[in-house]
Structure formats: structure tokens, C-alpha cells
Design a protein around this motif. Structure first.
Motif, PDB file in Angstrom:
ATOM      1  N   SER A  56      23.651  -1.119   4.788  1.00 35.16           N
ATOM      2  CA  SER A  56      24.039  -0.758   6.153  1.00 35.16           C
ATOM      3  C   SER A  56      23.167  -1.499   7.157  1.00 35.16           C
ATOM      4  O   SER A  56      22.100  -2.019   6.817  1.00 35.16           O
ATOM      5  CB  SER A  56      23.885   0.753   6.369  1.00 35.16           C
ATOM      6  N   GLU A  57      23.624  -1.522   8.396  1.00 40.97           N
ATOM      7  CA  GLU A  57      22.852  -2.151   9.464  1.00 40.97           C
ATOM      8  C   GLU A  57      21.525  -1.430   9.670  1.00 40.97           C
ATOM      9  O   GLU A  57      20.498  -2.066   9.941  1.00 40.97           O
ATOM     10  CB  GLU A  57      23.660  -2.131  10.769  1.00 40.97           C
ATOM     11  N   HIS A 120      35.693  -9.811   3.472  1.00 41.96           N
ATOM     12  CA  HIS A 120      34.397  -9.157   3.708  1.00 41.96           C
ATOM     13  C   HIS A 120      33.249 -10.147   3.909  1.00 41.96           C
ATOM     14  O   HIS A 120      32.085  -9.784   3.817  1.00 41.96           O
ATOM     15  CB  HIS A 120      34.062  -8.210   2.546  1.00 41.96           C
ATOM     16  N   THR A 129      19.272 -13.174  12.513  1.00 40.47           N
ATOM     17  CA  THR A 129      19.874 -12.271  13.491  1.00 40.47           C
ATOM     18  C   THR A 129      19.237 -12.391  14.876  1.00 40.47           C
ATOM     19  O   THR A 129      19.793 -11.901  15.854  1.00 40.47           O
ATOM     20  CB  THR A 129      19.756 -10.809  13.026  1.00 40.47           C
ATOM     21  N   ARG A 154      19.951 -12.343   7.452  1.00 39.54           N
ATOM     22  CA  ARG A 154      20.957 -11.541   6.761  1.00 39.54           C
ATOM     23  C   ARG A 154      22.084 -12.420   6.218  1.00 39.54           C
ATOM     24  O   ARG A 154      22.344 -13.505   6.730  1.00 39.54           O
ATOM     25  CB  ARG A 154      21.554 -10.487   7.693  1.00 39.54           C
ATOM     26  N   VAL A 158      30.275  -8.137   5.514  1.00 45.27           N
ATOM     27  CA  VAL A 158      30.546  -6.925   6.290  1.00 45.27           C
ATOM     28  C   VAL A 158      29.800  -5.769   5.640  1.00 45.27           C
ATOM     29  O   VAL A 158      30.073  -5.401   4.494  1.00 45.27           O
ATOM     30  CB  VAL A 158      32.051  -6.625   6.342  1.00 45.27           C
ATOM     31  N   TYR A 160      28.391  -1.722   5.410  1.00 44.97           N
ATOM     32  CA  TYR A 160      28.990  -0.410   5.652  1.00 44.97           C
ATOM     33  C   TYR A 160      28.773  -0.019   7.112  1.00 44.97           C
ATOM     34  O   TYR A 160      27.674  -0.141   7.645  1.00 44.97           O
ATOM     35  CB  TYR A 160      28.374   0.641   4.732  1.00 44.97           C
ATOM     36  N   GLY A 161      29.848   0.417   7.744  1.00 48.16           N
ATOM     37  CA  GLY A 161      29.767   0.809   9.148  1.00 48.16           C
ATOM     38  C   GLY A 161      30.120  -0.305  10.107  1.00 48.16           C
ATOM     39  O   GLY A 161      30.331  -0.058  11.303  1.00 48.16           O
ATOM     40  N   GLU A 162      30.185  -1.539   9.616  1.00 45.33           N
ATOM     41  CA  GLU A 162      30.557  -2.673  10.463  1.00 45.33           C
ATOM     42  C   GLU A 162      32.070  -2.899  10.405  1.00 45.33           C
ATOM     43  O   GLU A 162      32.718  -2.589   9.408  1.00 45.33           O
ATOM     44  CB  GLU A 162      29.829  -3.947  10.025  1.00 45.33           C
ATOM     45  N   ALA A 163      32.607  -3.467  11.469  1.00 44.82           N
ATOM     46  CA  ALA A 163      34.045  -3.720  11.541  1.00 44.82           C
ATOM     47  C   ALA A 163      34.381  -5.074  10.920  1.00 44.82           C
ATOM     48  O   ALA A 163      33.569  -5.995  10.926  1.00 44.82           O
ATOM     49  CB  ALA A 163      34.510  -3.687  12.995  1.00 44.82           C
ATOM     50  N   ASN A 165      36.007  -8.645  10.973  1.00 45.68           N
ATOM     51  CA  ASN A 165      36.247  -9.614  12.035  1.00 45.68           C
ATOM     52  C   ASN A 165      37.715  -9.531  12.481  1.00 45.68           C
ATOM     53  O   ASN A 165      38.622  -9.649  11.660  1.00 45.68           O
ATOM     54  CB  ASN A 165      35.939 -11.021  11.495  1.00 45.68           C
TER      55      ASN A 165
END
Length: 234
Positions: A56-57, A120, A129, A154, A158, A160-163, A165
Motif C-alpha cells: 500500500s501507499e 496493473h 517519487t 518505487r 498499482v 492497494y488503494g490506488e486507482a 490509470n
């Protein structure tokens, strides 16, 4: 034992189709020595925390060492090579089709497929980042901190929790709508929004499933068997 009559029927549908779309998952790359995710031998089996937390982020930025250690130990297989399935899909796509894959291992591109949509992302699309500069795998393997600016590095996948594209989603829907044959292979087809792509298919398109297990969908011609054996017979 794989149904040879069904393979023959599948082969005939491939030959007569004008545009094929393949929807693939981790079961394709297990034959290249890359483990899947949720099976008994998968990378999520026995993890200290749920994968939804580790990948996750929040973990990427809050506990970057944990994130880095996990992906390096469990997700990167830089020596892996494409197998017969990747190669056959590449051959068909380059002639008259597209591949939309959940896989993040770049093996489809290594196989020469020029029509790959990585739903993904890609583990080897690595960047900082902070300064957004590209970083090669060898540098990321050594350290998750960017030597230029001390930013966190990173992979371009994609989390978890990210959309997803938006461009990827739009392109995926376009591909589904124009294809007259849908081939699902090597995926449990339960991860959304990937599994939702079937809703956007051309209503006239025939659907084939090449899998070890069935999936929760209707109107599918199935070959419940090993994808490597099926594609080796095409």
C-alpha cells in the motif's frame, strides 16, 4: 486430462476471429518460475501482514524498508524468461489482437508482444517519487532511497488503494468492444476492476476460458486444464 475436442474447437475460433483479446493473470507466468499470489505456494501465503497493508501507499512511505524488502524478496524475478504461453499469445496478438494482462513481470513484452496493455503496471518501470526520475532495477535493488535527492523509489505498479490509470481503463474498454473473441487464461478473475472488463465486451464475442479452475461468469466455453498444454497444442 485436457479435452482435445475443445482445444480443436478453440483453435478453430482463433483462426476464424478477426480480432482477439486475451485477458491473463499470474497463472501464465508460473510456468516461467514466478509464483502466483494466493495459492499455497503463492507470495501472499504466510506473510506477516495482509498484502493489502504491505503493498500500500501507506507502507511505501511510512515503512519503506518493509515495502522494499517484500517486493525484492517476493516479486522480482529478473532472470525469468517467457514461456510457450507468452510466445503464442504474442504471435497471435501481433497478427490480430491485443493482450490485457494483470501481470507486472514484463514477460509478455520480452516475448515480443507489441500489443500489451499492463493493467496493473510494470515492476521494472521504476522511478523516484520525489524527483520523478527513472531508476534502473540494479539501483533499486541496492536501496529504496534515491541517491540524487534522497526520495523514496518505487515500482510503477498499482498498489492497494490506488486507482487504475484512466487511460489504461479507456483503452481496455475500447479493446473489449472491438474484439470478436475473448480468451481468459491463468486468472481467478476476481480482482476488480479487471474482472469487470468482461461487461464491456462485444455482445457477439465468444468467450473461452483456459484455466485450472472455473470463474464466476456465464456464457463461457471452458477448457479446464493447464494453459501450457493448451497453448502448446495450438
Amino acid at each position: 486430462m485436457t479435452d482435445l475436442a475443445k482445444i480443436a474447437s478453440f483453435k478453430q475460433d482463433l483462426a476464424s476471429s478477426k480480432h482477439v483479446v486475451f485477458l491473463t493473470g499470474a497463472g501464465i507466468s508460473t510456468h516461467s518460475g514466478i509464483p502466483d499470489y494466493r495459492s499455497k505456494s503463492g507470495i501472499y501465503n504466510g506473510v506477516s501482514e495482509p498484502p493489502e497493508i504491505i503493498l500500500s501507499e501507506d507502507t511505501l512511505y511510512g515503512r519503506p524498508e518493509l515495502f522494499h524488502n517484500f517486493v525484492m524478496k517476493n516479486m522480482y524475478f529478473p532472470q525469468a524468461l517467457p514461456n510457450k504461453i507468452h510466445e503464442k499469445i504474442a504471435q497471435i496478438c501481433n497478427e490480430k489482437g491485443d493482450l490485457i494482462t494483470q501481470n507486472i513481470d514484463r514477460l509478455d513484452k520480452k516475448a515480443g508482444n507489441e500489443h500489451v496493455l499492463e493493467f496493473h503496471g510494470n515492476l521494472y518501470d521504476i522511478y523516484c517519487t520525489k524527483c520523478q526520475k527513472k531508476v534502473d532495477y540494479q539501483a533499486y535493488e541496492k536501496d529504496y532511497r534515491h541517491e540524487n535527492c534522497d526520495g523514496i523509489i518505487r515500482p510503477g505498479i498499482v498498489l492497494y488503494g490506488e486507482a487504475i490509470n484512466p487511460e489504461t481503463l479507456t483503452k481496455s474498454v475500447e479493446i473489449m468492444r472491438k474484439s470478436d473473441l475473448v480468451v481468459i487464461a491463468g486468472t481467478s478473475f476476481v480482482v476488480y476492476p479487471f474482472a469487470q472488463l468482461l461487461a464491456y465486451r462485444n455482445p457477439a464475442a465468444k468467450i473461452w476460458l483456459i484455466n485450472k479452475t472455473s470463474i464466476p461468469a456465464t456464457g463461457i466455453s471452458e477448457i479446464i486444464g493447464d494453459a501450457l498444454e493448451v497453448f502448446d497444442r495450438l
